[in-house]
Design an enzyme around this catalytic site. Structure first.
Site, PDB file in Angstrom:
ATOM      1  N   ASP A  34     -52.252 -29.794  20.420  1.00 54.53           N
ATOM      2  CA  ASP A  34     -52.982 -30.987  20.871  1.00 54.53           C
ATOM      3  C   ASP A  34     -54.074 -31.378  19.875  1.00 54.53           C
ATOM      4  O   ASP A  34     -54.597 -30.538  19.145  1.00 54.53           O
ATOM      5  CB  ASP A  34     -53.602 -30.699  22.248  1.00 54.53           C
ATOM      6  N   ASN A  36     -53.884 -34.259  17.700  1.00 53.62           N
ATOM      7  CA  ASN A  36     -53.457 -35.026  16.507  1.00 53.62           C
ATOM      8  C   ASN A  36     -54.175 -36.374  16.416  1.00 53.62           C
ATOM      9  O   ASN A  36     -54.624 -36.782  15.348  1.00 53.62           O
ATOM     10  CB  ASN A  36     -51.952 -35.310  16.559  1.00 53.62           C
ATOM     11  N   HIS A  51     -50.127 -37.152  13.713  1.00 53.42           N
ATOM     12  CA  HIS A  51     -48.837 -36.562  14.084  1.00 53.42           C
ATOM     13  C   HIS A  51     -48.103 -36.053  12.842  1.00 53.42           C
ATOM     14  O   HIS A  51     -47.498 -34.990  12.856  1.00 53.42           O
ATOM     15  CB  HIS A  51     -47.977 -37.577  14.830  1.00 53.42           C
ATOM     16  N   TRP A  83     -44.162 -40.274  27.601  1.00 55.10           N
ATOM     17  CA  TRP A  83     -43.499 -41.586  27.583  1.00 55.10           C
ATOM     18  C   TRP A  83     -44.462 -42.698  27.969  1.00 55.10           C
ATOM     19  O   TRP A  83     -44.201 -43.869  27.690  1.00 55.10           O
ATOM     20  CB  TRP A  83     -42.306 -41.607  28.556  1.00 55.10           C
ATOM     21  N   LEU A 145     -37.131 -15.071  14.174  1.00 54.72           N
ATOM     22  CA  LEU A 145     -37.970 -15.740  15.169  1.00 54.72           C
ATOM     23  C   LEU A 145     -37.135 -16.706  16.029  1.00 54.72           C
ATOM     24  O   LEU A 145     -36.322 -17.459  15.510  1.00 54.72           O
ATOM     25  CB  LEU A 145     -39.054 -16.549  14.431  1.00 54.72           C
TER      26      LEU A 145
END
Ligand code: IPE
Ligand code: IPE
Ligand code: MG
Length: 260
Positions: A34, A36, A51, A83, A145
């Site tokens: 969180d 950006n 972003h 959205w 990973l």
């Protein structure tokens, strides 16, 4: 305008301990990436630049997580509620996912990363749906990973999907209603074979889960860092793990459970 502290002073909370590489890493780390938009706004840049820089932070974090010995890394990349943002920003975020898979999938595969995707597939653009399947198929035998991409993901929606499928199984006589336990519910979630997150990190200073892994986080340790996601790096990840190592996990009992 909130300040964007550098990753090097990203320690938080009173239990912060120095990172100790000799201690076992948490098996499953989940990150709410969180901040950006605020990172960009603080620099007079458009949100989309935050972003874009966030994708670079993600690349660094995947490498660091694998190197530190984390087995599962879950990243919250687009929520069911995202959205509701302006269409242009949603379009940019969809474009970034497309580009991330197109540009990085071969490299991830080469480094042994196994990609999994959780969230609602229905309603996504066809090409994105295909890219997500391609990423999972190409990497499914990899042993390194596990990277779980939470995309178009909301925990309440995931639990509702599970409830729907459980109800269908009961209606068809494959499952006894009386036999439904928490393990049954877990087994109907999007990635039932993966362990619950040991550590959930949220960047940007916000202290909430925002509909992320609500079922799986029952006993996760939560670490909130003041750093915005584009500034996140190995030092910030290690600071969070240091804090995690300073916590006592009791799972309702009286004795701290050790291990990772
Ligand atoms: C996180 O950064 C990325 C997504 C939610 C997709 P934000 O876009 O939420 O940035 P802030 O929180 O507005 O700063
Ligand atoms: C959570 O961040 C979702 C992702 C990081 C993808 P948000 O920025 O959407 O959460 P809120 O709106 O601040 O709770
Ligand atoms: Mg946000």
């Amino acid at each position: 305008m909130s300040e964007a502290p550098s990753a090097s002073n990203a320690k938080s909370g009173s239990n912060a301990a120095a990172f100790d590489a000799s201690r076992p890493a948490p098996r499953h780390v989940a990150i709410i990436m969180d901040g950006n938009g605020r990172w960009a706004a603080g620099r007079g840049m458009p949100r989309v630049e935050g972003h874009r820089r966030g994708v670079e932070a993600l690349r660094r974090t995947i490498r660091a997580a694998a190197d530190i010995g984390i087995k599962v890394l879950t990243i919250f990349s687009f929520s069911s509620e995202n959205w509701s943002r302006p269409a242009a920003e949603v379009g940019e975020l969809m474009g970034l996912l497309r580009r991330f898979i197109r540009n990085d999938l071969a490299e991830l595969h080469k480094s042994g990363v196994r990609v999994r995707v959780i969230g609602e597939r229905e309603g996504l653009a066809d090409d994105i749906g295909r890219l997500l399947i391609e990423a999972e198929e190409l990497t499914k035998a990899n042993q390194g990973l596990t990277l779980v991409v939470a995309f178009n993901y909301g925990a309440r929606q995931e639990i509702a999907r599970a409830a729907r499928r459980i109800a269908e199984a009961v209606a068809e006589g494959r499952l006894e209603a009386a036999a439904i336990t928490p393990d049954t519910v877990s087994s109907y979630l999007d990635a039932p074979d993966l362990p619950d997150p040991d550590l959930i990190i949220r960047t940007s200073g916000e202290q909430r889960l925002s509909n992320f892994l609500l079922w799986q986080s029952a006993y996760s340790e939560l670490v909130f860092l003041p750093v915005h996601w584009p500034d996140f790096d190995r030092a910030a990840l290690e600071a969070a793990i240091g804090e995690y190592h300073g916590r006592e996990r009791r799972f309702g009992g009286l004795v701290a459970k050790t291990g990772s």
